[in-house]
Design a protein around this motif. Structure first.
Motif, PDB file in Angstrom:
ATOM      1  N   ALA A  18       0.831  -1.212   0.000  1.00  0.00           N
ATOM      2  CA  ALA A  18       0.000   0.000   0.000  1.00  0.00           C
ATOM      3  C   ALA A  18       0.866   1.263   0.000  1.00  0.00           C
ATOM      4  O   ALA A  18       0.519   2.257  -0.630  1.00  0.00           O
ATOM      5  CB  ALA A  18      -0.946  -0.011   1.185  1.00  0.00           C
ATOM      6  N   ASP A  41       3.434   1.800  -1.596  1.00  0.00           N
ATOM      7  CA  ASP A  41       4.036   1.998  -2.917  1.00  0.00           C
ATOM      8  C   ASP A  41       3.063   2.592  -3.942  1.00  0.00           C
ATOM      9  O   ASP A  41       3.465   2.878  -5.067  1.00  0.00           O
ATOM     10  CB  ASP A  41       4.552   0.665  -3.472  1.00  0.00           C
ATOM     11  CG  ASP A  41       5.586   0.033  -2.580  1.00  0.00           C
ATOM     12  OD1 ASP A  41       6.516   0.743  -2.154  1.00  0.00           O
ATOM     13  OD2 ASP A  41       5.469  -1.190  -2.318  1.00  0.00           O
ATOM     14  N   VAL A  42       1.802   2.749  -3.566  1.00  0.00           N
ATOM     15  CA  VAL A  42       0.775   3.154  -4.532  1.00  0.00           C
ATOM     16  C   VAL A  42       1.145   4.463  -5.234  1.00  0.00           C
ATOM     17  O   VAL A  42       1.104   4.550  -6.465  1.00  0.00           O
ATOM     18  CB  VAL A  42      -0.621   3.262  -3.876  1.00  0.00           C
ATOM     19  CG1 VAL A  42      -1.623   3.902  -4.823  1.00  0.00           C
ATOM     20  CG2 VAL A  42      -1.111   1.889  -3.454  1.00  0.00           C
ATOM     21  N   GLU A  43       1.495   5.480  -4.474  1.00  0.00           N
ATOM     22  CA  GLU A  43       1.781   6.784  -5.080  1.00  0.00           C
ATOM     23  C   GLU A  43       2.964   6.705  -6.051  1.00  0.00           C
ATOM     24  O   GLU A  43       2.889   7.198  -7.179  1.00  0.00           O
ATOM     25  CB  GLU A  43       2.056   7.830  -3.999  1.00  0.00           C
ATOM     26  CG  GLU A  43       2.183   9.231  -4.567  1.00  0.00           C
ATOM     27  CD  GLU A  43       2.264  10.284  -3.474  1.00  0.00           C
ATOM     28  OE1 GLU A  43       2.714  11.398  -3.798  1.00  0.00           O
ATOM     29  OE2 GLU A  43       1.881  10.012  -2.327  1.00  0.00           O
ATOM     30  N   TYR A  70       1.895   4.712  -9.148  1.00  0.00           N
ATOM     31  CA  TYR A  70       1.011   5.521  -9.985  1.00  0.00           C
ATOM     32  C   TYR A  70       1.811   6.559 -10.774  1.00  0.00           C
ATOM     33  O   TYR A  70       1.648   6.711 -11.987  1.00  0.00           O
ATOM     34  CB  TYR A  70      -0.056   6.206  -9.127  1.00  0.00           C
ATOM     35  CG  TYR A  70      -0.896   7.173  -9.913  1.00  0.00           C
ATOM     36  CD1 TYR A  70      -1.895   6.719 -10.770  1.00  0.00           C
ATOM     37  CD2 TYR A  70      -0.680   8.540  -9.826  1.00  0.00           C
ATOM     38  CE1 TYR A  70      -2.660   7.605 -11.508  1.00  0.00           C
ATOM     39  CE2 TYR A  70      -1.443   9.431 -10.559  1.00  0.00           C
ATOM     40  CZ  TYR A  70      -2.427   8.956 -11.399  1.00  0.00           C
ATOM     41  OH  TYR A  70      -3.173   9.837 -12.141  1.00  0.00           O
ATOM     42  N   PHE A 119      -5.565   6.974  -9.737  1.00  0.00           N
ATOM     43  CA  PHE A 119      -4.936   6.606  -8.476  1.00  0.00           C
ATOM     44  C   PHE A 119      -5.712   5.459  -7.823  1.00  0.00           C
ATOM     45  O   PHE A 119      -5.126   4.492  -7.343  1.00  0.00           O
ATOM     46  CB  PHE A 119      -4.875   7.825  -7.551  1.00  0.00           C
ATOM     47  CG  PHE A 119      -4.052   7.583  -6.324  1.00  0.00           C
ATOM     48  CD1 PHE A 119      -2.672   7.701  -6.355  1.00  0.00           C
ATOM     49  CD2 PHE A 119      -4.662   7.235  -5.119  1.00  0.00           C
ATOM     50  CE1 PHE A 119      -1.901   7.466  -5.217  1.00  0.00           C
ATOM     51  CE2 PHE A 119      -3.906   7.009  -3.980  1.00  0.00           C
ATOM     52  CZ  PHE A 119      -2.522   7.127  -4.033  1.00  0.00           C
ATOM     53  N   GLU A 120      -7.053   5.548  -7.855  1.00  0.00           N
ATOM     54  CA  GLU A 120      -7.892   4.508  -7.259  1.00  0.00           C
ATOM     55  C   GLU A 120      -7.703   3.181  -7.990  1.00  0.00           C
ATOM     56  O   GLU A 120      -7.686   2.116  -7.371  1.00  0.00           O
ATOM     57  CB  GLU A 120      -9.367   4.919  -7.286  1.00  0.00           C
ATOM     58  CG  GLU A 120      -9.698   6.071  -6.363  1.00  0.00           C
ATOM     59  CD  GLU A 120      -9.214   7.437  -6.878  1.00  0.00           C
ATOM     60  OE1 GLU A 120      -9.013   7.602  -8.107  1.00  0.00           O
ATOM     61  OE2 GLU A 120      -9.009   8.330  -6.045  1.00  0.00           O
ATOM     62  N   THR A 177      -4.983   2.215  -9.386  1.00  0.00           N
ATOM     63  CA  THR A 177      -3.678   1.716  -8.959  1.00  0.00           C
ATOM     64  C   THR A 177      -3.788   1.022  -7.608  1.00  0.00           C
ATOM     65  O   THR A 177      -3.200  -0.051  -7.406  1.00  0.00           O
ATOM     66  CB  THR A 177      -2.652   2.867  -8.907  1.00  0.00           C
ATOM     67  OG1 THR A 177      -2.618   3.502 -10.194  1.00  0.00           O
ATOM     68  CG2 THR A 177      -1.272   2.366  -8.555  1.00  0.00           C
ATOM     69  N   VAL A 178      -4.546   1.583  -6.692  1.00  0.00           N
ATOM     70  CA  VAL A 178      -4.777   0.945  -5.392  1.00  0.00           C
ATOM     71  C   VAL A 178      -5.398  -0.435  -5.608  1.00  0.00           C
ATOM     72  O   VAL A 178      -4.941  -1.435  -5.034  1.00  0.00           O
ATOM     73  CB  VAL A 178      -5.687   1.819  -4.499  1.00  0.00           C
ATOM     74  CG1 VAL A 178      -6.105   1.057  -3.244  1.00  0.00           C
ATOM     75  CG2 VAL A 178      -5.010   3.125  -4.138  1.00  0.00           C
ATOM     76  N   ILE A 214      -2.875  -3.066  -7.163  1.00  0.00           N
ATOM     77  CA  ILE A 214      -1.941  -3.648  -6.193  1.00  0.00           C
ATOM     78  C   ILE A 214      -2.665  -4.660  -5.309  1.00  0.00           C
ATOM     79  O   ILE A 214      -2.152  -5.748  -5.042  1.00  0.00           O
ATOM     80  CB  ILE A 214      -1.236  -2.544  -5.383  1.00  0.00           C
ATOM     81  CG1 ILE A 214      -0.260  -1.797  -6.312  1.00  0.00           C
ATOM     82  CG2 ILE A 214      -0.506  -3.122  -4.177  1.00  0.00           C
ATOM     83  CD1 ILE A 214       0.409  -0.591  -5.691  1.00  0.00           C
TER      84      ILE A 214
END
Length: 186
Positions: A15, A17-19, A22, A46-47, A49-50, A53
């Motif tokens: 989690a 690493d999401v930013e 993205y 962004f959502e 990408t969450v 993962i």
């Protein structure tokens, strides 16, 4: 859990690493678009990408696919990804190897090192027998990565994937467990 090489390490994305994941994808969208298949999905958010993962963690838990970030050892910067996708068990014991590296980090040996670590994971931890990878004929850098790791060229898969609206041929490569065992013993 992570697997380290000389310059990089690979590990499953978390989690936190999401930013970075993205931003890396957004930064390289045009560059990677030359080689990525067309998907019937909207532009990643962004959502998204969450969710991606989270989905990758679930697929790993179900032994279907393994997805790793590639990180620089010196800075812990996320610079790419490598995957062992479409894991088949039973009499096949195989998967498809894929990878992407941030354009700013190309040509430094990072991808070769990451693919080698993923191959080691596939053979030594997942106990797979055969790995496959497909690369567009004009993608010389990617072909060279596979050859340096020890993959064998098998031929052309005609019109294998649709990329930028056109069915593209791919050079097919493979590596089997006995290839890996021979390379390890050198």
């Amino acid at each position: 859990m992570k697997w380290s090489g000389e310059q990089i390490y690979i590990r499953p994305l978390e989690a936190d690493d999401v930013e970075a994941f993205y931003e890396m994808n957004a930064r390289n969208r045009e560059f990677w678009g030359e080689f990525e298949p067309d998907f019937d999905r909207p532009e990643p958010t962004f959502e998204h990408t969450v969710g991606r993962i989270g989905q990758q963690k679930e697929r790993a838990a179900n032994d279907q696919s393994y997805f790793f970030g590639i990180f620089l050892k010196e800075t812990n910067e996320l610079i790419g990804d490598v995957s062992l996708a479409e894991v088949f068990r039973g009499p096949l014991q195989s998967c498809i190897v894929g990878y992407s590296l941030d354009q700013a980090h190309n040509g430094k040996g990072y991808t070769t090192e990451a693919v080698r670590l993923a191959v080691q994971h596939a053979f030594e931890r997942l106990n797979l027998h055969r790995l496959e990878a497909g690369v567009m004929p004009h993608n010389r850098g990617s072909r060279r990565v596979l050859e340096k790791v020890g993959f064998h060229y098998e031929g052309i898969a005609r019109e294998k994937l649709k990329i930028k609206g056109v069915w593209q041929d791919h050079c097919q490569y493979s590596m089997v467990r006995s290839d890996w065992d021979r390379l390890k013993s050198k």
